[in-house]
Motif scaffolding. Structure first.
Motif, PDB file in Angstrom:
ATOM      1  N   ALA A 126      68.453  20.860  49.800  1.00 53.06           N
ATOM      2  CA  ALA A 126      67.520  20.742  48.679  1.00 53.06           C
ATOM      3  C   ALA A 126      66.436  21.803  48.785  1.00 53.06           C
ATOM      4  CB  ALA A 126      66.887  19.359  48.669  1.00 53.06           C
ATOM      5  N   ARG A 127      66.100  22.368  47.644  1.00 54.15           N
ATOM      6  CA  ARG A 127      65.004  23.350  47.602  1.00 54.15           C
ATOM      7  C   ARG A 127      63.701  22.585  47.511  1.00 54.15           C
ATOM      8  NH1 ARG A 127      66.544  28.904  45.648  1.00 54.15           N
ATOM      9  NH2 ARG A 127      64.306  29.022  45.541  1.00 54.15           N
ATOM     10  N   ASN A 128      62.746  22.976  48.319  1.00 56.49           N
ATOM     11  CA  ASN A 128      61.498  22.241  48.390  1.00 56.49           C
ATOM     12  C   ASN A 128      60.296  23.129  48.072  1.00 56.49           C
ATOM     13  OD1 ASN A 128      59.999  19.971  48.782  1.00 56.49           O
ATOM     14  ND2 ASN A 128      59.828  20.204  50.987  1.00 56.49           N
ATOM     15  N   ASN A 129      60.486  24.145  47.257  1.00 58.56           N
ATOM     16  CA  ASN A 129      59.376  25.052  46.961  1.00 58.56           C
ATOM     17  C   ASN A 129      58.889  24.887  45.523  1.00 58.56           C
ATOM     18  OD1 ASN A 129      61.654  26.121  45.874  1.00 58.56           O
ATOM     19  ND2 ASN A 129      61.311  28.206  46.540  1.00 58.56           N
ATOM     20  N   GLN A 130      58.516  23.664  45.197  1.00 61.86           N
ATOM     21  CA  GLN A 130      57.997  23.390  43.865  1.00 61.86           C
ATOM     22  C   GLN A 130      56.538  23.809  43.795  1.00 61.86           C
ATOM     23  OE1 GLN A 130      58.645  19.216  43.377  1.00 61.86           O
ATOM     24  NE2 GLN A 130      60.821  19.434  42.987  1.00 61.86           N
ATOM     25  N   LEU A 131      56.164  24.385  42.667  1.00 58.48           N
ATOM     26  CA  LEU A 131      54.786  24.820  42.482  1.00 58.48           C
ATOM     27  C   LEU A 131      53.908  23.615  42.163  1.00 58.48           C
ATOM     28  CD1 LEU A 131      55.388  28.052  40.404  1.00 58.48           C
ATOM     29  CD2 LEU A 131      54.905  27.858  42.832  1.00 58.48           C
ATOM     30  N   VAL A 132      52.775  23.541  42.813  1.00 58.71           N
ATOM     31  CA  VAL A 132      51.862  22.422  42.637  1.00 58.71           C
ATOM     32  C   VAL A 132      50.903  22.680  41.479  1.00 58.71           C
ATOM     33  CG1 VAL A 132      50.050  21.067  43.771  1.00 58.71           C
ATOM     34  CG2 VAL A 132      52.003  21.867  45.089  1.00 58.71           C
ATOM     35  N   PRO A 148      50.008  24.189  37.870  1.00 57.45           N
ATOM     36  CA  PRO A 148      50.624  24.697  36.641  1.00 57.45           C
ATOM     37  C   PRO A 148      50.147  26.126  36.377  1.00 57.45           C
ATOM     38  CG  PRO A 148      49.654  22.527  36.279  1.00 57.45           C
ATOM     39  CD  PRO A 148      49.218  22.980  37.647  1.00 57.45           C
ATOM     40  N   GLY A 149      51.044  26.975  35.970  1.00 56.18           N
ATOM     41  CA  GLY A 149      50.694  28.359  35.686  1.00 56.18           C
ATOM     42  C   GLY A 149      50.734  29.260  36.898  1.00 56.18           C
ATOM     43  N   ALA A 150      50.990  28.709  38.069  1.00 57.42           N
ATOM     44  CA  ALA A 150      51.013  29.523  39.283  1.00 57.42           C
ATOM     45  C   ALA A 150      52.171  30.517  39.260  1.00 57.42           C
ATOM     46  CB  ALA A 150      51.109  28.643  40.523  1.00 57.42           C
ATOM     47  N   LYS A 151      53.282  30.130  38.678  1.00 57.28           N
ATOM     48  CA  LYS A 151      54.447  31.015  38.642  1.00 57.28           C
ATOM     49  C   LYS A 151      54.127  32.298  37.881  1.00 57.28           C
ATOM     50  CE  LYS A 151      59.359  31.110  37.888  1.00 57.28           C
ATOM     51  NZ  LYS A 151      60.526  30.298  38.102  1.00 57.28           N
ATOM     52  N   ALA A 152      53.459  32.165  36.753  1.00 57.12           N
ATOM     53  CA  ALA A 152      53.095  33.344  35.957  1.00 57.12           C
ATOM     54  C   ALA A 152      52.117  34.229  36.714  1.00 57.12           C
ATOM     55  CB  ALA A 152      52.497  32.913  34.618  1.00 57.12           C
ATOM     56  N   ALA A 153      51.156  33.614  37.397  1.00 52.55           N
ATOM     57  CA  ALA A 153      50.172  34.391  38.159  1.00 52.55           C
ATOM     58  C   ALA A 153      50.830  35.127  39.316  1.00 52.55           C
ATOM     59  CB  ALA A 153      49.070  33.472  38.671  1.00 52.55           C
ATOM     60  N   LEU A 154      51.774  34.476  39.996  1.00 53.61           N
ATOM     61  CA  LEU A 154      52.478  35.118  41.101  1.00 53.61           C
ATOM     62  C   LEU A 154      53.364  36.259  40.604  1.00 53.61           C
ATOM     63  CD1 LEU A 154      53.402  32.016  43.274  1.00 53.61           C
ATOM     64  CD2 LEU A 154      51.760  33.814  43.842  1.00 53.61           C
ATOM     65  N   SER A 155      54.001  36.059  39.472  1.00 53.19           N
ATOM     66  CA  SER A 155      54.830  37.119  38.897  1.00 53.19           C
ATOM     67  C   SER A 155      53.982  38.327  38.526  1.00 53.19           C
ATOM     68  CB  SER A 155      55.572  36.606  37.665  1.00 53.19           C
ATOM     69  OG  SER A 155      56.510  35.634  38.043  1.00 53.19           O
ATOM     70  N   LYS A 156      52.825  38.077  37.960  1.00 50.49           N
ATOM     71  CA  LYS A 156      51.907  39.161  37.597  1.00 50.49           C
ATOM     72  C   LYS A 156      51.453  39.905  38.853  1.00 50.49           C
ATOM     73  CE  LYS A 156      47.520  40.061  35.332  1.00 50.49           C
ATOM     74  NZ  LYS A 156      46.300  39.497  34.779  1.00 50.49           N
TER      75      LYS A 156
END
Length: 68
Positions: free
Chosen positions: A2-8, A10-18
């Motif tokens: 199981a993958r256990n790297n869920q973002l806590v 909201p919006g963190a994924k966009a900030a990390l991509s940027k």
């Protein structure tokens, strides 16, 4: 497995991509934010990942300020 790297946060994924794109540009690494990046050499991927980690640690230290 199981993958256990869920973002806590909201919006963190966009900030990390940027952040990935900004770091790649700073180091002159050819990186496409919405495409295939399988052509990255290990050193370039490590540069991007290492700098993301460094910046996130700096941000955490700044937000903690003198509270430690």
């Amino acid at each position: 497995m199981a993958r256990n790297n869920q973002l806590v946060v909201p919006g963190a994924k966009a900030a990390l991509s940027k952040m990935k794109v900004e770091i790649a540009q700073e180091y002159g690494i050819a990186f496409t934010p919405d495409g295939y990046n399988g052509n990255l050499i290990t050193r370039d991927a490590g540069t991007i990942g290492g700098n993301i980690t460094r910046r996130l640690v700096q941000m955490a230290e700044q937000s903690l300020g003198g509270r430690m």
